[in-house]
Motif scaffolding. Structure first.
Motif, PDB file in Angstrom:
ATOM      1  N   ASP A  17       5.745 -18.889   8.525  1.00  0.00           N
ATOM      2  CA  ASP A  17       6.049 -19.240   9.910  1.00  0.00           C
ATOM      3  C   ASP A  17       4.771 -19.551  10.685  1.00  0.00           C
ATOM      4  N   ARG A 127      25.429 -20.745  18.137  1.00  0.00           N
ATOM      5  CA  ARG A 127      25.572 -19.448  17.490  1.00  0.00           C
ATOM      6  C   ARG A 127      26.981 -19.332  16.923  1.00  0.00           C
ATOM      7  N   GLU A 212      13.894 -22.749   7.970  1.00  0.00           N
ATOM      8  CA  GLU A 212      14.190 -22.286   9.321  1.00  0.00           C
ATOM      9  C   GLU A 212      12.925 -21.770  10.000  1.00  0.00           C
ATOM     10  N   ASP A 214      12.058 -19.847  13.872  1.00  0.00           N
ATOM     11  CA  ASP A 214      12.411 -19.394  15.210  1.00  0.00           C
ATOM     12  C   ASP A 214      11.187 -19.499  16.107  1.00  0.00           C
ATOM     13  N   SER A 238      17.700 -15.031  22.820  1.00  0.00           N
ATOM     14  CA  SER A 238      17.169 -15.030  21.461  1.00  0.00           C
ATOM     15  C   SER A 238      16.209 -16.211  21.318  1.00  0.00           C
ATOM     16  N   HIS A 239      15.476 -16.215  20.210  1.00  0.00           N
ATOM     17  CA  HIS A 239      14.520 -17.292  19.981  1.00  0.00           C
ATOM     18  C   HIS A 239      15.250 -18.586  19.627  1.00  0.00           C
ATOM     19  N   ARG A 241      16.149 -21.605  17.547  1.00  0.00           N
ATOM     20  CA  ARG A 241      16.106 -21.922  16.121  1.00  0.00           C
ATOM     21  C   ARG A 241      15.743 -23.397  15.919  1.00  0.00           C
TER      22      ARG A 241
END
Length: 266
Positions: A17, A127, A212, A214, A238-239, A241
């Motif tokens: 990441d 989501r 993926e 985030d 939330s972060h 995506r």
């Protein structure tokens, strides 16, 4: 119907990441500096970082050997040229080399080393249990993540309208929280073409894979205007995506990008 996704067996990422973050930061900063005159309204709210970018811009101008300039003395490159000058390659959409595949994505200039972020998959992020039924009808651009998160990368019809609506909902004064330009032919983020990467075939092996990412909370707010994704539900904490496409081998100029919708080769 085919569904692009990252299988659970691909929990081990091709690159870290941190590497994805550093690549996005590098190209987004370069795009921001290239488009510096248009960023004045943003920098007026961020005096603490204005000086930093002015310093970076001065360094860029000193390093540049190009003499053609605009009226402010700064050579303005196209986003594709910024990508080439920063990461060493260009990617763009064109007719696929696969019969009946429609549009594909090609490395049109330069060289892309193995384990490099070569494009991003744009779209609205849904989501679990969020309404996506009508947007998904006949839509070949739905991407499913390991945790069931869906990304709608369709740049037409209802999907296009939803994305634009969410962008305008989330704009904070002069700050754009995402990039709308991937819905057009004039991309501000030249990496945002990943939804047009075709599935591999027997003749054309996969040379990129999906991964993926985030977006961390500390991602610079002035650079979010280049993120080609936005969440459908504004109230979800939330972060963001994102999906990046990472090269599985070295890719040369002229080659088309091919992914595997069902497996990730590591």
């Amino acid at each position: 119907r085919t569904l692009r996704y990252v299988p659970e067996s691909s929990q081990d990422k091709i690159i870290s990441d941190e590497d994805v973050f550093e690549t996005l930061l590098k190209i987004f900063k370069a795009l921001f500096i290239n488009d510096f005159p248009r960023q004045a309204h943003i920098l007026a709210f961020l005096p603490e970082i204005r000086y930093k970018y002015l310093e970076l811009l001065t360094v860029e101008q000193k390093l540049s050997k190009v003499h053609s300039c605009d009226h402010q003395g700064q050579r303005v490159f196209s986003p594709e040229e910024v990508l080439f000058n920063t990461l060493g390659f260009m990617v763009s959409r064109d007719r696929s080399s696969l019969a009946s595949a429609g549009t594909g994505v090609f490395v049109t200039k330069g060289f892309v080393p193995k384990r490099t972020v070569v494009s991003m998959y744009p779209g609205t992020v849904y989501r679990k249990h969020e309404p996506i039924f009508f947007q998904s009808l006949g839509n070949p651009f739905i991407f499913r993540c390991i945790d069931g998160v869906l990304i709608d990368g369709n740049d037409k019809g209802l999907s296009r309208s939803v994305y634009r609506s969410c962008c305008r909902r989330d704009q904070l004064g002069p700050f754009q929280m995402s990039d709308e330009s991937w819905l057009t032919t004039a991309l501000q983020n030249p990496l945002a073409v990943g939804q047009y990467v075709n599935n591999c075939s027997h003749e054309k092996a996969a040379n990129v894979c999906y991964q993926e990412f985030d977006v961390p909370a500390y991602f610079p707010v002035e650079l979010k205007q280049y993120l080609p994704n936005i969440v459908y539900s504004h109230d979800v904490e939330s972060h963001l995506r994102c999906i990046v496409l990472v090269t599985l081998r070295d890719i040369k100029q002229g080659e088309e990008l091919f992914s595997n919708y069902y497996t990730v080769v590591s």
